[in-house]
Write an enzyme that holds these catalytic residues in place. Sequence first.
Site, PDB file in Angstrom:
ATOM      1  N   LYS A 184     -51.362 -15.016  11.227  1.00 47.29           N
ATOM      2  CA  LYS A 184     -50.176 -14.511  11.926  1.00 47.29           C
ATOM      3  C   LYS A 184     -50.204 -14.978  13.381  1.00 47.29           C
ATOM      4  CE  LYS A 184     -49.132 -11.385   8.354  1.00 47.29           C
ATOM      5  NZ  LYS A 184     -49.758 -10.407   7.496  1.00 47.29           N
ATOM      6  N   SER A 203     -46.465  -3.087   8.894  1.00 47.88           N
ATOM      7  CA  SER A 203     -45.875  -4.405   8.702  1.00 47.88           C
ATOM      8  C   SER A 203     -44.379  -4.369   8.409  1.00 47.88           C
ATOM      9  CB  SER A 203     -46.612  -5.157   7.603  1.00 47.88           C
ATOM     10  OG  SER A 203     -46.614  -4.410   6.408  1.00 47.88           O
ATOM     11  N   HIS A 212     -51.003  -7.230  12.508  1.00 47.52           N
ATOM     12  CA  HIS A 212     -49.839  -7.320  13.402  1.00 47.52           C
ATOM     13  C   HIS A 212     -50.119  -6.778  14.802  1.00 47.52           C
ATOM     14  CE1 HIS A 212     -47.384  -8.475   9.989  1.00 47.52           C
ATOM     15  NE2 HIS A 212     -47.977  -7.508   9.313  1.00 47.52           N
TER      16      HIS A 212
HETATM   17  C1  LIG Z   1     -50.134 -10.298   6.163  1.00 46.76           C
HETATM   18  C2  LIG Z   1     -50.979  -9.111   6.017  1.00 46.76           C
HETATM   19  C3  LIG Z   1     -52.185  -9.163   5.323  1.00 46.76           C
HETATM   20  C4  LIG Z   1     -52.598 -10.360   4.518  1.00 46.76           C
HETATM   21  O1  LIG Z   1     -52.938 -11.431   5.295  1.00 46.76           O
HETATM   22  P1  LIG Z   1     -52.850 -12.930   4.766  1.00 46.76           P
HETATM   23  O2  LIG Z   1     -53.776 -13.628   5.652  1.00 46.76           O
HETATM   24  O3  LIG Z   1     -51.433 -13.368   4.905  1.00 46.76           O
HETATM   25  O4  LIG Z   1     -53.291 -12.941   3.337  1.00 46.76           O
HETATM   26  C5  LIG Z   1     -52.987  -8.040   5.331  1.00 46.76           C
HETATM   27  N1  LIG Z   1     -52.601  -6.911   5.958  1.00 46.76           N
HETATM   28  C6  LIG Z   1     -51.436  -6.817   6.611  1.00 46.76           C
HETATM   29  C7  LIG Z   1     -51.059  -5.542   7.298  1.00 46.76           C
HETATM   30  C8  LIG Z   1     -50.571  -7.907   6.646  1.00 46.76           C
HETATM   31  O5  LIG Z   1     -49.401  -7.808   7.262  1.00 46.76           O
END
Ligand SMILES: *Cc1c(COP(=O)(O)O)cnc(C)c1O
Length: 402
Positions: free
Chosen positions: A250, A191, A219
């Site tokens: 996302k 990330s 991602h």
């Molecule tokens: C954003 C993210 C999460 C958490 O997800 P949310 O739905 O925003 O709580 C978990 N793992 C990774 C790698 C992330 O980038």
Amino acid sequence: MDYIKASDAILQRIQAMNKRAEDLQKAGLYFYNQPVTELRGGARVLVNGREMGMFASYSYLGLIGHPKINAAAKAAIDRYSTGTHGVRTLAGTLAIHRELEETIAAFKHAEAAITFSSGYATNLSVIASLLGRGDYVISDKLNHASIVDGCLMSGAKFLRFRHNDMESLEARLEQVPDDAARLVVADAVFSMDGDIIDFPRMVEICRKHHAWLMIDEAHSVGVLGQTGRGIEEHFGMMDAIDIKMGTLSKTIPSVGGYIAGRKDLINYLRHSTRAYIFSAALPPAQAAAAKAAFEVILEEPWRVEKLRANSHQFIQGLKQQGFDTLYTETAIVPVLCGEDEVAYRMTREAQLRDVFVLPVVSPAVPPGLSRLRATVTAAHEPEEIQHALDVIGEAGRKIGVI
Ligand SMILES: *Cc1c(COP(=O)(O)O)cnc(C)c1O
């Protein structure tokens, strides 16, 4: 509040953090928590009265504002209203939750899927419900905070391997006693750095050492693979992950998290994961939006292709100007700056010229590796990307990053 002593450690912690933020605000170098007041199409937003190109979004396929997804959310409100009757296990389950879970299972090539109200809570609670004292969890050093927290909460022995280093992973697995249960967990795409895990080698090592493999696809869904199905599709290994984790916040423009996998695993999670049993069900509009978004990814494959072209243009354009973008191959593009202050100044220069990027500094990344963490999406046009490249390049030359 006079019962709190000035020497109180909690109070000192609060004051130290607030002072750090205030000092940056005074210097005009604080860019966090700024409200977007309006969306102006797929890749532009209004912030502080200025229209900016959005280069910090996780909406990788540009699905925020997609008419089919908005319509699905509105229809769900008309049908189910805005809330649920509680937690999934008791009265909170709606037909739309089951439909969403079936859609995810099909999309991820799995027998079944379960959803939670946040991705963070998914990692935290699922790792903690699968592992306990006496077990081993082996985690990449750069894994997301939600994975780290889940590992810590589980009470299992927590071993970390060097980032994306499969020899280090294997050395860790060799430390695990023969009879102990073991789970290996990693992000598919990291990330902060945007690089891709060495998945084929990791799968091979996990099989050799009889370890379960959990991959976080926050991602990589919509980003990797010909049709955006993620890392397994990218490497042509469709059934290599035991616990397929992802977020609905996302590429999927909603909120929530999911696990896809074998039926018995999902059934176990429905009866043992505390985030599922003790936290409210996803709101119906968000569940419906998520379901529609998975459908749109498959119906509009040009988005995956355009994201790939846009990422390539952006990364190559930065490299050609002399920026260090680490090993990214995806839509997350670190633009290394060095010290925190340099990342803040780069951000200010970019935002003053209406390119919305944000700085990431320590402790989120190691000291000295502070950066702009830019992202590209399928909603950007080549001219907008070129403009951002020009702005970031001029800022880099002015500040001495390149
Ligand atoms: C954003 C993210 C999460 C958490 O997800 P949310 O739905 O925003 O709580 C978990 N793992 C990774 C790698 C992330 O980038």
